[in-house]
Each structure stands twice: as C-alpha cells, then as structure tokens.
Design an enzyme around this catalytic site. Structure first.
Site, mmCIF file in Angstrom:
data_model
loop_
_atom_site.group_PDB
_atom_site.id
_atom_site.type_symbol
_atom_site.label_atom_id
_atom_site.label_comp_id
_atom_site.label_asym_id
_atom_site.label_seq_id
_atom_site.Cartn_x
_atom_site.Cartn_y
_atom_site.Cartn_z
ATOM 1 C CE LYS A 14 43.977 -12.693 21.136
ATOM 2 N NZ LYS A 14 45.424 -12.503 20.860
ATOM 3 C CE1 TYR A 54 45.071 -6.813 20.186
ATOM 4 C CE2 TYR A 54 43.764 -7.370 18.248
ATOM 5 C CZ TYR A 54 44.331 -7.732 19.462
ATOM 6 O OH TYR A 54 44.163 -8.999 19.958
ATOM 7 C CG ASN A 156 47.887 -14.961 22.184
ATOM 8 O OD1 ASN A 156 46.772 -14.743 21.717
ATOM 9 N ND2 ASN A 156 48.771 -13.993 22.366
ATOM 10 C CG HIS A 159 42.202 -9.014 23.993
ATOM 11 N ND1 HIS A 159 43.346 -8.305 23.720
ATOM 12 C CD2 HIS A 159 41.391 -8.171 24.684
ATOM 13 C CE1 HIS A 159 43.217 -7.078 24.200
ATOM 14 N NE2 HIS A 159 42.032 -6.974 24.803
ATOM 15 C CD GLU A 170 41.258 -3.687 25.141
ATOM 16 O OE1 GLU A 170 42.359 -3.627 24.579
ATOM 17 O OE2 GLU A 170 40.961 -4.578 25.972
HETATM 18 P P1 ADP Z 1 48.665 -9.185 24.429
HETATM 19 O O1 ADP Z 1 47.551 -9.885 23.707
HETATM 20 O O2 ADP Z 1 49.420 -10.123 25.324
HETATM 21 O O3 ADP Z 1 48.206 -7.934 25.140
HETATM 22 P P2 ADP Z 1 49.818 -7.419 22.408
HETATM 23 O O4 ADP Z 1 48.764 -6.437 22.765
HETATM 24 O O5 ADP Z 1 51.230 -6.957 22.414
HETATM 25 O O6 ADP Z 1 49.728 -8.723 23.330
HETATM 26 O O7 ADP Z 1 49.529 -8.017 20.960
HETATM 27 C C1 ADP Z 1 48.224 -8.335 20.556
HETATM 28 C C2 ADP Z 1 48.209 -9.681 19.871
HETATM 29 O O8 ADP Z 1 48.994 -9.605 18.674
HETATM 30 C C3 ADP Z 1 48.831 -10.829 20.657
HETATM 31 O O9 ADP Z 1 47.966 -11.401 21.601
HETATM 32 C C4 ADP Z 1 49.193 -11.782 19.551
HETATM 33 O O10 ADP Z 1 48.074 -12.524 19.085
HETATM 34 C C5 ADP Z 1 49.654 -10.843 18.434
HETATM 35 N N1 ADP Z 1 51.104 -10.582 18.476
HETATM 36 C C6 ADP Z 1 51.754 -9.735 19.311
HETATM 37 N N2 ADP Z 1 53.075 -9.718 19.061
HETATM 38 C C7 ADP Z 1 53.276 -10.584 18.037
HETATM 39 C C8 ADP Z 1 54.422 -11.014 17.284
HETATM 40 N N3 ADP Z 1 55.637 -10.548 17.561
HETATM 41 N N4 ADP Z 1 54.248 -11.916 16.300
HETATM 42 C C9 ADP Z 1 53.035 -12.393 16.006
HETATM 43 N N5 ADP Z 1 51.902 -12.012 16.646
HETATM 44 C C10 ADP Z 1 52.015 -11.127 17.649
HETATM 45 MG MG MG Z 2 47.515 -6.130 24.398
#
Ligand code: ADP
Ligand code: MG
Length: 201
Positions: A14, A54, A156, A159, A170
C-alpha cells in the site's frame, strides 16, 4: 507440478509501505517462504479502481463491518455504530483516499496454500493486534482508535486477498492475463517434487 502449487493470491504494498521503504522487506517475506512471484507492477490507483477492488466480493461490506465491531468488543470498547454497513461506508470512503494517495506495488504470488500463507505472513487487519512476526505486527503501530480519531483508514502496509475466490477476482482486476508469467522456479523442485531424485550426481 501438483495442483497445490498453482494457487495464486494478490498482494499489494500500500502507499504507506512504499513510503516507508518497506517494498523489499515485504517481498522478501513472501519470497523466503517459497512462494513464486508471477506478476508485479507499480501503479497509482484511481479512487474508482480502489472502490471496485474492495466491492468485488458483495459480502465484503458486511464482513468488514462485523469484523470491526467484534474488534472493538474484544477490547471492551464501543464501535462507532452497531450497523456493519454504516461502519463500512466510512471505511470505504477513507480507503479510497488512502489507497489512491500514491504508488502501490501490485503482485501475484503463487504456491501451495498461497492465500492462507500470505494472510498468515501479513497478519491481522489492525496492526495493534496483529501477531508479532507478521508484517503488520512488526513494521507498523496503527490502531482503529487512532484512525477513528483522525477519520482515516487504518494504515497497515499491505493488502492480501482473503480467500481463493477473492484472489481470482482481484488478480483479474489488477492484471491482464498476458501480464501473468508462467515459468519454472528451481526452488519449486525442493518444495513439491515427490522423490527428490534430481540432486545426487
Ligand atoms: P484486510 O486488509 O485485512 O483484508 P479488510 O478487507 O476488512 O481487511 O479491510 C480492508 C482495509 O480497510 C484494511 O486493510 C484497512 O486498511 C481498512 N480498514 C478495515 N477496517 C477498518 C476500520 N475499522 N477502521 C479503519 N480502517 C479499516
Ligand atoms: Mg480484505
């Protein structure tokens, strides 16, 4: 090669991962475990491309909202709303800003259990609670609490596709078929050959 060895997953460094100079460190983790890199490119995504990414999985909004509410509960905190879809609407808007803020490095990794292994190495979504030893656990200190106060997505670094079905969608979203390279990697013999009969001279 066994069918196991053909599973593929989409990974993206990211914008914060690129800016923190962690591209090499992140690639190294997936490479070292034995996965094979079969496609990669650097792009500056548009907000629309991120929104589409997403929402490829129609269940993503509900699952992400529920996951967020559960994470708050586990820490004895109130989630900003108890409606998962309301929570995800805010997350998605913030994600579009975050993910289109600069270049990302998109990659496709291939190998046995690629989706699950990459998720394990990447770590849980919220860096505060990601396992030590995972990328998100080791290299970043963000939390939902911090991102809520600032009204932004949690940062974080990476992805990674959440399931084989998500990975298939994806990969098509980010790469044309002709950008995926089919090739043999010497290391694969050590991982997948049944008899290891090619070593002794
Ligand atoms: P992942 O990336 O672990 O698969 P998700 O698909 O649930 O997680 O969410 C996509 C991205 O959205 C996350 O990696 C993060 O950057 C952001 N995100 C998810 N949940 C939250 C939240 N509660 N608050 C802020 N950002 C979030
Ligand atoms: Mg995800």
């Amino acid at each position: 090669m066994s069918d196991f060895a053909k599973e593929r997953t989409l990974v993206m460094v990211k914008p914060d991962g690129v800016q923190r100079s962690l591209i090499g460190e992140i690639i190294k983790r997936y490479e070292s475990i034995g996965l094979k890199l079969v496609a990669t490119k650097m792009v500056v995504p548009t907000p629309e491309h991120i929104e589409a990414h997403y929402t490829l999985d129609p269940e993503w909004r509900r699952i992400t909202g529920e996951k967020t509410i559960a994470a708050y509960k586990k820490r004895g905190k109130e989630a900003p709303s108890d409606d998962p879809l309301e929570i995800t609407a805010v997350i998605l808007k913030n994600l579009m800003t975050y993910m289109s803020s600069g270049p990302v490095v998109a990659m496709v990794w291939q190998g046995a259990h690629a989706v699950e292994i990459v998720r394990k190495i990447t770590g849980g979504t919220e860096p505060l609670t990601s396992d030590v030893g995972s990328i998100r656990g080791d290299y970043v200190l963000d939390s939902y609490q911090m991102s809520d106060v600032d009204g932004r997505a949690v940062r974080n670094l990476v992805h990674a596709s959440g399931s084989v079905e998500e990975a298939d969608m994806e990969i098509k979203h980010w790469f044309d078929t002709n950008e995926l390279v089919d090739y043999r990697l010497i290391n694969e013999a050590m991982l997948y050959d049944v008899n290891l009969d090619g070593i002794k001279e």
